[in-house]
Design an enzyme around this catalytic site. Sequence first.
Site, PDB file in Angstrom:
ATOM      1  CB  SER A 127      -0.939  -0.032   1.194  1.00 28.35           C
ATOM      2  OG  SER A 127      -1.825   1.058   1.188  1.00 28.35           O
ATOM      3  CE1 TYR A 141       0.132   4.469  -5.890  1.00 31.69           C
ATOM      4  CE2 TYR A 141       0.250   5.755  -3.875  1.00 31.69           C
ATOM      5  CZ  TYR A 141       0.664   4.682  -4.633  1.00 31.69           C
ATOM      6  OH  TYR A 141       1.617   3.824  -4.137  1.00 31.69           O
ATOM      7  CE  LYS A 145      -0.706   1.620  -3.875  1.00 29.13           C
ATOM      8  NZ  LYS A 145      -0.281   0.219  -4.128  1.00 29.13           N
TER       9      LYS A 145
END
Length: 271
Positions: A127, A141, A145
């Site tokens: 992660s 992003y 994540k």
Amino acid sequence: MTKVWMITGAGAGLGRAIAEHARGQGHTVVATARDVKAVEDFDDALVLDVHDPSSVEAAVAEAVRRHGRIDVLVNNAGHGLVGAVEELADADLRAVLETNVFGVLRATRAVLPHMREQRSGHIVQMSSVGGQVANPGHAAYATAKFALEGLSESLSAEVAPWGIRVTLVEPGPFRTDFAGRSMRYAEPIPAYHDSPAGQLRGRFASQDGNQPNDPVRAAEEIFLAVEDPASPLRLPLGPEAIDKIRTKLTKQLADLESLPAHVRETGYSAS
């Protein structure tokens, strides 16, 4: 006990650092990449494209055929995307999710039947501090994540009865090529140029090759977490990640405590 490690995206960055460290500790490493030339210096080098379910299944099957088991899966393959929400094209956002979420799902689902059968295993999900703290300009992003964090938190509880553990690694800035060739940029909208989202573009460009943290140290800490049966679900790495996550969680707790009492009074009334 010597373990069999299978690592996606092992050709560069943290994936390579983890692969080299595990090999250096005497473990068997199945290093995978879309281009096998990137991992050909490993004894076990396999093609694995996380976008292709048949490629994932074939690589996992071959690793099990060679070694009889997979003890550790490291889901490392991924890339970033910088851009304000308004700048994000659907195709670019889907590409990030395809690699960083669905690619992880494919590899995880392919390995789990073998881990359940052997009643042991460890899944390391790469992660990011961006999986806990969403910065302006990094919404795509963070979306990927944050999704990985939720997926993995559920997964951890689901597979615990078979002795399978999960670690979410949350690195801050480490000196890999993530801010270079692994970073993509949305088509800019001029209005965002001087905004926090726009400024992130320049920060990533200047950060590439100058990140303060050492990938070798990250690999060492990840290895220790896998070896430690008491290690927690989440493993932030580097002072930047730890400080950012602490600041966010402290603010969330303060916000929770500041809520008026009536927000708890949402049940049906007796009348």
